[in-house]
Write a protein that holds these residues in place. Structure first.
Motif, mmCIF file in Angstrom:
data_model
loop_
_atom_site.group_PDB
_atom_site.id
_atom_site.type_symbol
_atom_site.label_atom_id
_atom_site.label_comp_id
_atom_site.label_asym_id
_atom_site.label_seq_id
_atom_site.Cartn_x
_atom_site.Cartn_y
_atom_site.Cartn_z
ATOM 1 N N TYR A 79 0.825 -1.202 0.000
ATOM 2 C CA TYR A 79 0.000 0.000 0.000
ATOM 3 C C TYR A 79 0.862 1.256 0.000
ATOM 4 O O TYR A 79 1.985 1.261 0.512
ATOM 5 C CB TYR A 79 -0.892 0.021 1.241
ATOM 6 C CG TYR A 79 -1.812 -1.157 1.356
ATOM 7 C CD1 TYR A 79 -1.511 -2.224 2.201
ATOM 8 C CD2 TYR A 79 -2.998 -1.211 0.626
ATOM 9 C CE1 TYR A 79 -2.363 -3.314 2.316
ATOM 10 C CE2 TYR A 79 -3.855 -2.296 0.730
ATOM 11 C CZ TYR A 79 -3.534 -3.332 1.574
ATOM 12 O OH TYR A 79 -4.370 -4.414 1.674
ATOM 13 N N LEU A 80 0.310 2.316 -0.555
ATOM 14 C CA LEU A 80 0.917 3.632 -0.434
ATOM 15 C C LEU A 80 -0.171 4.578 0.064
ATOM 16 O O LEU A 80 -1.088 4.941 -0.687
ATOM 17 C CB LEU A 80 1.478 4.123 -1.774
ATOM 18 C CG LEU A 80 2.234 5.447 -1.695
ATOM 19 C CD1 LEU A 80 3.554 5.255 -0.915
ATOM 20 C CD2 LEU A 80 2.536 5.998 -3.092
ATOM 21 N N GLN A 81 -0.091 4.901 1.341
ATOM 22 C CA GLN A 81 -1.020 5.856 1.937
ATOM 23 C C GLN A 81 -0.482 7.254 1.682
ATOM 24 O O GLN A 81 0.640 7.563 2.096
ATOM 25 C CB GLN A 81 -1.160 5.599 3.433
ATOM 26 C CG GLN A 81 -2.065 6.594 4.148
ATOM 27 C CD GLN A 81 -3.508 6.487 3.723
ATOM 28 O OE1 GLN A 81 -4.041 5.382 3.595
ATOM 29 N NE2 GLN A 81 -4.159 7.622 3.509
ATOM 30 N N MET A 82 -1.267 8.066 1.032
ATOM 31 C CA MET A 82 -0.836 9.406 0.657
ATOM 32 C C MET A 82 -1.717 10.431 1.358
ATOM 33 O O MET A 82 -2.931 10.479 1.118
ATOM 34 C CB MET A 82 -0.925 9.587 -0.866
ATOM 35 C CG MET A 82 -0.169 8.518 -1.649
ATOM 36 S SD MET A 82 -0.144 8.824 -3.422
ATOM 37 C CE MET A 82 -1.889 8.688 -3.808
ATOM 38 N N ASN A 83 -1.115 11.207 2.228
ATOM 39 C CA ASN A 83 -1.821 12.238 2.976
ATOM 40 C C ASN A 83 -1.298 13.613 2.594
ATOM 41 O O ASN A 83 -0.225 13.743 2.015
ATOM 42 C CB ASN A 83 -1.643 12.018 4.478
ATOM 43 C CG ASN A 83 -2.218 10.700 4.953
ATOM 44 O OD1 ASN A 83 -3.191 10.190 4.404
ATOM 45 N ND2 ASN A 83 -1.610 10.131 5.985
ATOM 46 N N SER A 84 -2.048 14.631 2.950
ATOM 47 C CA SER A 84 -1.652 16.022 2.681
ATOM 48 C C SER A 84 -1.230 16.195 1.232
ATOM 49 O O SER A 84 -0.181 16.777 0.933
ATOM 50 C CB SER A 84 -0.505 16.433 3.613
ATOM 51 O OG SER A 84 -0.893 16.304 4.969
ATOM 52 N N LEU A 85 -2.047 15.698 0.344
ATOM 53 C CA LEU A 85 -1.695 15.714 -1.076
ATOM 54 C C LEU A 85 -1.633 17.129 -1.621
ATOM 55 O O LEU A 85 -2.397 18.021 -1.190
ATOM 56 C CB LEU A 85 -2.695 14.883 -1.874
ATOM 57 C CG LEU A 85 -2.475 13.369 -1.769
ATOM 58 C CD1 LEU A 85 -3.712 12.595 -2.182
ATOM 59 C CD2 LEU A 85 -1.280 12.950 -2.611
ATOM 60 N N LYS A 86 -0.721 17.315 -2.562
ATOM 61 C CA LYS A 86 -0.503 18.609 -3.188
ATOM 62 C C LYS A 86 -0.724 18.477 -4.694
ATOM 63 O O LYS A 86 -0.575 17.385 -5.247
ATOM 64 C CB LYS A 86 0.940 19.067 -2.946
ATOM 65 C CG LYS A 86 1.365 19.101 -1.507
ATOM 66 C CD LYS A 86 2.849 19.417 -1.391
ATOM 67 C CE LYS A 86 3.335 19.418 0.038
ATOM 68 N NZ LYS A 86 4.787 19.707 0.124
ATOM 69 N N PRO A 87 -1.022 19.564 -5.373
ATOM 70 C CA PRO A 87 -1.145 19.480 -6.845
ATOM 71 C C PRO A 87 0.103 18.902 -7.510
ATOM 72 O O PRO A 87 -0.012 18.208 -8.531
ATOM 73 C CB PRO A 87 -1.375 20.943 -7.238
ATOM 74 C CG PRO A 87 -2.089 21.538 -6.059
ATOM 75 C CD PRO A 87 -1.444 20.879 -4.865
ATOM 76 N N ASP A 88 1.267 19.139 -6.933
ATOM 77 C CA ASP A 88 2.509 18.594 -7.502
ATOM 78 C C ASP A 88 2.586 17.077 -7.409
ATOM 79 O O ASP A 88 3.452 16.465 -8.028
ATOM 80 C CB ASP A 88 3.725 19.188 -6.792
ATOM 81 C CG ASP A 88 4.010 20.615 -7.240
ATOM 82 O OD1 ASP A 88 4.844 21.280 -6.599
ATOM 83 O OD2 ASP A 88 3.389 21.063 -8.221
ATOM 84 N N ASP A 89 1.708 16.467 -6.624
ATOM 85 C CA ASP A 89 1.673 15.003 -6.535
ATOM 86 C C ASP A 89 0.900 14.377 -7.694
ATOM 87 O O ASP A 89 0.866 13.155 -7.816
ATOM 88 C CB ASP A 89 1.034 14.563 -5.217
ATOM 89 C CG ASP A 89 1.850 14.976 -4.008
ATOM 90 O OD1 ASP A 89 1.239 15.425 -3.008
ATOM 91 O OD2 ASP A 89 3.088 14.838 -4.046
ATOM 92 N N THR A 90 0.282 15.208 -8.519
ATOM 93 C CA THR A 90 -0.467 14.701 -9.660
ATOM 94 C C THR A 90 0.449 13.950 -10.620
ATOM 95 O O THR A 90 1.459 14.492 -11.072
ATOM 96 C CB THR A 90 -1.169 15.852 -10.394
ATOM 97 O OG1 THR A 90 -2.149 16.430 -9.532
ATOM 98 C CG2 THR A 90 -1.832 15.365 -11.671
ATOM 99 N N ALA A 91 0.099 12.701 -10.895
ATOM 100 C CA ALA A 91 0.935 11.854 -11.748
ATOM 101 C C ALA A 91 0.249 10.502 -11.922
ATOM 102 O O ALA A 91 -0.716 10.189 -11.220
ATOM 103 C CB ALA A 91 2.314 11.645 -11.129
ATOM 104 N N VAL A 92 0.783 9.720 -12.841
ATOM 105 C CA VAL A 92 0.439 8.309 -12.902
ATOM 106 C C VAL A 92 1.404 7.572 -11.960
ATOM 107 O O VAL A 92 2.615 7.753 -12.069
ATOM 108 C CB VAL A 92 0.555 7.755 -14.329
ATOM 109 C CG1 VAL A 92 0.264 6.261 -14.344
ATOM 110 C CG2 VAL A 92 -0.406 8.490 -15.263
ATOM 111 N N TYR A 93 0.857 6.796 -11.070
ATOM 112 C CA TYR A 93 1.644 6.075 -10.076
ATOM 113 C C TYR A 93 1.760 4.610 -10.495
ATOM 114 O O TYR A 93 0.753 3.982 -10.857
ATOM 115 C CB TYR A 93 1.014 6.188 -8.698
ATOM 116 C CG TYR A 93 1.251 7.535 -8.055
ATOM 117 C CD1 TYR A 93 0.618 8.676 -8.548
ATOM 118 C CD2 TYR A 93 2.109 7.674 -6.973
ATOM 119 C CE1 TYR A 93 0.842 9.920 -7.975
ATOM 120 C CE2 TYR A 93 2.339 8.905 -6.390
ATOM 121 C CZ TYR A 93 1.707 10.029 -6.893
ATOM 122 O OH TYR A 93 1.939 11.259 -6.318
#
Length: 121
Positions: A79-93
């Motif tokens: 799993y990858l829990q992603m918190n406090s997301l920012k617009p710069d985190d936008t991507a294909v993972y």
């Protein structure tokens, strides 16, 4: 060997998402599983990795403290829990597996299909 990534979606800045990567087809006891991301027009960047034992985790500076990688051996899932997301985190993972402890994408032999994460401002 198959890796199946899922969990992406659209979220507002400050929100959270959890990505899943299900591994199948072989034993992964000797592998590290990593998450990478690729934004439009950019290279595929390392995000985090974990040993299959779950003992060792490594994070990119850009996500440390906000993202958490974990694994559940009972269902062969990372799993990858992603918190406090920012617009710069936008991507294909993408999730990927390697026998080498590396941040380089070309060190990873097996790849899942990507899952799109979009963070709106």
């Amino acid at each position: 060997v198959q890796l199946q990534a899922s969990g992406g979606g659209l979220v507002q800045a400050g929100g959270s998402l959890r990505l899943s990567c299900v591994a199948s087809g072989r034993s992964f006891s000797d592998y590290r599983v990593g998450w990478f991301r690729q934004a439009p027009g950019k290279e595929r960047d390392f995000v985090a990795r974990i040993t299959w034992t779950g003992i060792m985790t490594v994070y990119a500076d850009s996500v440390r403290g906000r993202f958490t990688i974990s694994r559940d051996k009972s269902n062969n899932t990372v799993y990858l829990q992603m918190n406090s997301l920012k617009p710069d985190d936008t991507a294909v993972y993408y999730c990927a597996a390697s026998t080498i402890a590396s941040r380089r994408a070309d060190s990873y032999s097996y790849w899942g299909q990507g899952t799109l994460v979009t963070v709106s401002s």
